[in-house]
Design an enzyme around this catalytic site. Structure first.
Site, PDB file in Angstrom:
ATOM      1  CB  SER A 264     -25.247 -13.274  -8.162  1.00 18.30           C
ATOM      2  OG  SER A 264     -25.416 -12.307  -7.057  1.00 18.30           O
TER       3      SER A 264
ATOM      4  CG  ASP B 215     -17.640 -12.247  -8.491  1.00 17.91           C
ATOM      5  OD1 ASP B 215     -17.461 -13.633  -8.216  1.00 17.91           O
ATOM      6  OD2 ASP B 215     -18.800 -11.594  -8.088  1.00 17.91           O
TER       7      ASP B 215
ATOM      8  CG  HIS C  19     -20.462 -14.272  -5.901  1.00 18.11           C
ATOM      9  ND1 HIS C  19     -20.305 -13.067  -6.543  1.00 18.11           N
ATOM     10  CD2 HIS C  19     -21.865 -14.385  -5.643  1.00 18.11           C
ATOM     11  CE1 HIS C  19     -21.613 -12.627  -6.923  1.00 18.11           C
ATOM     12  NE2 HIS C  19     -22.309 -13.209  -6.348  1.00 18.11           N
TER      13      HIS C  19
END
Length: 400
Positions: A237, A163, A133
């Site tokens: 992230s 992911d 992402h």
């Protein structure tokens, strides 16, 4: 008698000396500073009388060494895309929060937006792991290393189901991180999250492993998360979760939050998943997984009662794809898969994971329960089709 006099004289001398020391230390403490504070020294070239500590080893309990080992391997990732500029809310700068809270656009005229995430150098050849992402909508990717170097990156491959993504840069002398041994990992172990939260710069936060094997969270198709209370915020992230030896335990990917900030419930993709996905992407550009063409469903108390089941583990087959691998092997709706290659199936999540690990083209033994009778089926495993991202709030109707 002489010995008694000697000890009396010695005791009196010690008493007088201690009394003098107490008086001096009370009235003139600076006279005793050199004795009481041997680890301090006067600060040179200062108009104010101060003292500073001598150069010493790290304090007991310090994790400086682990941080120094891992930090050079964690990079900042800057991406550009055609998305409209986001609002000034810093919580919305991380793509993960866009994914779950939606885009919030400002009225600025620019048609380009920059997002910020983290990544981990896993190979001296320039391969970097991050979250899918972080880079999925990127037109351009720039990587900034901890030593100040910058480089443009290309996408090697992505895996939306976990992911994860692998990107590559071309720079010499890259500090690759060491992968941890998952067998040495347990709940209660001290861990560190390293990334670039809110764009303030590389940051290390500490916590423990709160749980292992977290799933049913609805974040990814394949879930086997490490849960930690180490603070993970927007910008973390794709960053590293490391152990006290500085070895990589996982890739930070999501948090549970009602406000957008860290509440002490963060999730990282473990090194076991990372290694398989990374090797497959580098080798083929994508991840190859097994598939048999069934739609599984959890065994609920209502289903157990309807089918007259005495067990609550396994996955019931709600649908079988016509002419798919399972159909050709004789599987029927209503069958309950209890084992794959003699590995027990606890629920639909374990069924999905076990099927995905099967090699396409190989024969696999599936143990099923049909009308209370256990039987075995030999299924020729197919290749899992590429999954398209589900629209927001869409139900999960995937086939395995």
């Amino acid at each position: 008698m002489q010995i008694r006099r000697f000890w009396l004289l010695f005791a009196q001398t010690v008493t007088v000396a201690l009394a003098l020391w107490f008086i001096v230390a009370t009235l003139k403490p600076e006279w005793t500073a050199g004795v009481l504070h041997t680890a301090r020294k006067p600060v040179a070239a200062s108009s104010v009388a101060m003292q500073e500590a001598e150069l010493e080893h790290p304090a007991p309990g310090s994790y400086r060494h682990a941080a120094q080992l891992a930090m050079p391997s964690v990079v900042n990732i800057f991406t550009t895309s055609d998305a409209k500029p986001q609002s000034g809310n810093p919580f919305m700068e991380d793509p993960f929060f866009k994914k779950f809270f939606g885009d919030q656009y400002s009225e600025e005229p620019d048609d380009k937006s920059a997002s910020l995430g983290s990544g981990v150098i896993v190979s001296p050849q320039g391969y970097i792991l991050t979250n899918n992402h972080v880079v999925e909508a990127a037109e351009g990717i720039e990587v900034a290393l901890a030593d100040g170097r910058k480089a443009s990156a290309t996408v090697v491959g992505t895996d939306p189901d976990t992911d994860l993504a692998v990107i590559k840069i071309d720079l010499p002398n890259l500090p690759a991180i060491t992968l941890a041994n998952p067998d040495n990992t347990g709940v209660g172990d001290v861990v560190f999250a390293i990334g670039n939260p809110f764009g303030v710069g590389q940051t290390v936060t500490m916590g423990i492993i709160s749980a292992l094997g977290r799933n049913h969270l609805g974040i990814n198709t394949f879930e086997n998360f490490i849960q930690t209370d180490a603070a993970i915020n927007p910008g973390n992230s794709g960053g590293a979760l490391v152990d006290t030896n500085g070895n990589l335990l996982g890739i930070n990917t999501a948090i549970y939050s009602r406000s957008g900030g860290s509440l002490g419930i963060g999730f990282a993709i473990p090194v076991t998943t990372i290694k398989n996905v990374m090797e497959s992407i580098i080798k083929t550009g994508h991840v190859v997984r097994g598939w048999i063409g069934v739609e599984p469903q959890e065994i609920t108390p209502e289903l157990a009662e309807s089918f007259g089941l005495t067990r609550k583990t396994g996955a019931i087959i709600a649908g079988v794809l016509k002419n798919g691998p399972a159909d050709k092997a004789g599987m029927k709706p209503g069958d309950i898969v209890v084992a794959i290659e003699d590995k027990p199936v606890a629920d639909t999540t374990s069924l999905t994971n076990l099927i995905a690990q099967l090699k396409p083209g190989a024969k696999a033994k599936l143990t099923v329960l049909r009308k209370s009778q256990e039987t075995s089926l030999a299924v020729t495993v197919g290749k899992r089709p590429m999954q398209k991202p589900a629209p927001p709030d869409a139900g999960d109707n995937s086939e395995e």
